[in-house]
Design an enzyme around this catalytic site. Structure first.
Site, PDB file in Angstrom:
ATOM      1  N   THR A   1      68.507 -10.850   2.404  1.00  0.00           N
ATOM      2  CA  THR A   1      67.895 -10.087   1.319  1.00  0.00           C
ATOM      3  C   THR A   1      68.423 -10.642   0.004  1.00  0.00           C
ATOM      4  OG1 THR A   1      67.732  -8.080   2.607  1.00  0.00           O
ATOM      5  CG2 THR A   1      67.861  -7.805   0.224  1.00  0.00           C
TER       6      THR A   1
ATOM      7  N   ARG B   1      59.664   2.186   8.252  1.00  0.00           N
ATOM      8  CA  ARG B   1      61.025   2.376   7.703  1.00  0.00           C
ATOM      9  C   ARG B   1      61.161   1.626   6.359  1.00  0.00           C
ATOM     10  NH1 ARG B   1      65.298  -1.129   5.817  1.00  0.00           N
ATOM     11  NH2 ARG B   1      67.283  -0.102   6.130  1.00  0.00           N
ATOM     12  N   VAL B   2      61.742   2.308   5.386  1.00  0.00           N
ATOM     13  CA  VAL B   2      62.008   1.680   4.088  1.00  0.00           C
ATOM     14  C   VAL B   2      63.491   1.836   3.793  1.00  0.00           C
ATOM     15  CG1 VAL B   2      61.514   1.808   1.612  1.00  0.00           C
ATOM     16  CG2 VAL B   2      59.665   2.138   3.261  1.00  0.00           C
ATOM     17  N   GLY B   3      64.115   0.783   3.292  1.00  0.00           N
ATOM     18  CA  GLY B   3      65.540   0.832   2.975  1.00  0.00           C
ATOM     19  C   GLY B   3      65.777   1.053   1.491  1.00  0.00           C
ATOM     20  N   ASP B   4      66.940   0.672   1.032  1.00  0.00           N
ATOM     21  CA  ASP B   4      67.344   0.898  -0.356  1.00  0.00           C
ATOM     22  C   ASP B   4      66.673  -0.056  -1.354  1.00  0.00           C
ATOM     23  OD1 ASP B   4      68.868  -1.142   1.039  1.00  0.00           O
ATOM     24  OD2 ASP B   4      69.992  -1.355  -0.828  1.00  0.00           O
TER      25      ASP B   4
ATOM     26  N   THR C   1      72.843  -4.627  -1.449  1.00  0.00           N
ATOM     27  CA  THR C   1      72.273  -5.258  -0.254  1.00  0.00           C
ATOM     28  C   THR C   1      73.146  -4.861   0.930  1.00  0.00           C
ATOM     29  OG1 THR C   1      71.725  -7.355   0.847  1.00  0.00           O
ATOM     30  CG2 THR C   1      73.507  -7.440  -0.750  1.00  0.00           C
ATOM     31  N   GLY C   2      72.545  -4.849   2.109  1.00  0.00           N
ATOM     32  CA  GLY C   2      73.269  -4.409   3.291  1.00  0.00           C
ATOM     33  C   GLY C   2      72.553  -3.231   3.912  1.00  0.00           C
TER      34      GLY C   2
ATOM     35  N   GLY D   1      70.757  -0.311   4.260  1.00  0.00           N
ATOM     36  CA  GLY D   1      70.068   0.559   3.308  1.00  0.00           C
ATOM     37  C   GLY D   1      70.277   2.030   3.576  1.00  0.00           C
TER      38      GLY D   1
HETATM   39  C1  SD4 Z   1      67.599  -2.733   3.753  1.00  0.00           C
HETATM   40  N1  SD4 Z   1      69.256  -3.386   2.138  1.00  0.00           N
HETATM   41  O1  SD4 Z   1      66.398  -2.710   3.906  1.00  0.00           O
HETATM   42  C2  SD4 Z   1      68.211  -3.899   2.995  1.00  0.00           C
HETATM   43  C3  SD4 Z   1      68.687  -4.948   3.966  1.00  0.00           C
HETATM   44  C4  SD4 Z   1      69.567  -6.019   3.399  1.00  0.00           C
HETATM   45  O2  SD4 Z   1      70.579  -8.099   3.729  1.00  0.00           O
HETATM   46  O3  SD4 Z   1      70.022  -5.969   2.296  1.00  0.00           O
HETATM   47  N2  SD4 Z   1      69.840  -7.067   4.178  1.00  0.00           N
HETATM   48  O4  SD4 Z   1      68.361  -1.881   4.224  1.00  0.00           O
END
Ligand code: SD4
Length: 293
Positions: free
Chosen positions: A156, A183-186, A206-207, A209
């Protein structure tokens, strides 16, 4: 001098080089982040952004992106969108051509097509192979993320930029690999994955979410900088808060990064290693950060 940050070792390099090239050609702050993310999205080798990224549990690629401008707090975002590229440009179109902040799913796709974007197949043979592997192993998405710990699918790209007291932030992702459809993340969520306010600075995440969103990670970093914390202090404090309040974040990589009004950059990660590129003018440097737990 213009400062730009870009996340993760592999896509971060491509993104920051494109952003700096755009800056040198006279691009504005948002233009250079859009250019950087566009290059990362188009590269089929990066598995958590754009073309060639990993699909949802039904084998369908759903992408998220966002942009925010600190001058007037304008933002644009799209989530769970199929078939279009660059997603960052679609997010920018939502900001610049509609009265809204976010469009979702099919309706966001329809808007993109109305604006002239052309649908394309974003799956690659490698993404299909990994998806088949995932099906064969009958794992959950979270278990998959754990099983590739040595080479986590962290492609990401979240980018931040600052110049003369102006701040912008942007992010693009395919989200969690093999996620539940919808599904939706941050990353596309203003306040979670990105935030920018010229009165305080900008931040991104990032990471995982599911953890970052629950603490409004980016907005929290910016609010700490508003109160006087440096970028590094604010990132560290937010990651400490995250591991305290969302224990799951101890087992996964959760990163926040920031630019403050005093001219500093900073980042922090819960667990594992995080790499970041920093462009100051034409010069690009690279740093590694290590988890606090
Ligand atoms: C998520 N934050 O959709 C994103 C994933 C991500 O490196 O950052 N991956 O949760």
């Amino acid at each position: 001098m213009r400062t730009i940050l870009s996340t993760w070792k592999r896509p971060g390099k491509a993104a920051i080089e494109a952003a700096v090239a755009n800056s040198l050609a006279g691009g504005g702050l948002l233009d250079c982040l859009e250019a950087g993310l566009t290059v990362a999205e188009a590269d089929p080798d990066f598995i958590a952004i754009g073309k060639g990224s990993l699909p949802n549990s039904e084998g369908v690629l759903e992408l998220d992106a966002s942009v925010m401008v600190g001058e007037d707090l304008k933002a644009g975002a799209v989530c769970a969108v199929q078939d279009l590229l660059p997603m960052v440009s679609l997010a920018r179109m939502v900001m610049e051509r509609t009265d809204h902040v976010m469009l979702a799913g099919d309706q966001a796709r329809r808007f993109g097509i109305e604006q002239g974007m052309v649908p394309q197949d974003l799956m690659t043979d490698e993404a299909r192979r990994r998806y088949q592997d995932f099906l064969d192993n009958k794992q959950s998405a979270m278990a998959y993320v754990h099983s590739v710990e040595d080479q986590p699918p962290c492609d990401t790209v979240t980018m931040l930029a600052r110049e003369n007291g102006k701040f912008v932030a942007a992010s693009s992702t395919s989200g969690m690999p093999f996620k539940k459809p919808g599904r939706v993340g941050d990353s596309p969520i203003v306040g979670a994955g990105i935030y920018a306010d010229d009165e305080a600075g900008c931040a991104g995440a990032t990471g995982l979410g599911e953890a970052l969103w629950r603490i409004s990670a980016s907005a929290k970093v910016v609010e700490l900088m508003r109160k006087g914390a440096t970028a590094e202090e604010a990132c560290r404090e937010v990651v400490e808060f995250l591991v305290k309040r969302v224990p799951k974040s101890r087992e996964y990589q959760c990163v926040v990064l920031a630019l403050d009004r005093m001219g500093n950059y900073g980042a922090a990660i819960t667990h594992g290693q995080y790499e970041m590129y920093i462009a100051e003018g034409e010069s690009i440097t690279y740093r590694e950060y290590h988890g606090i737990v």
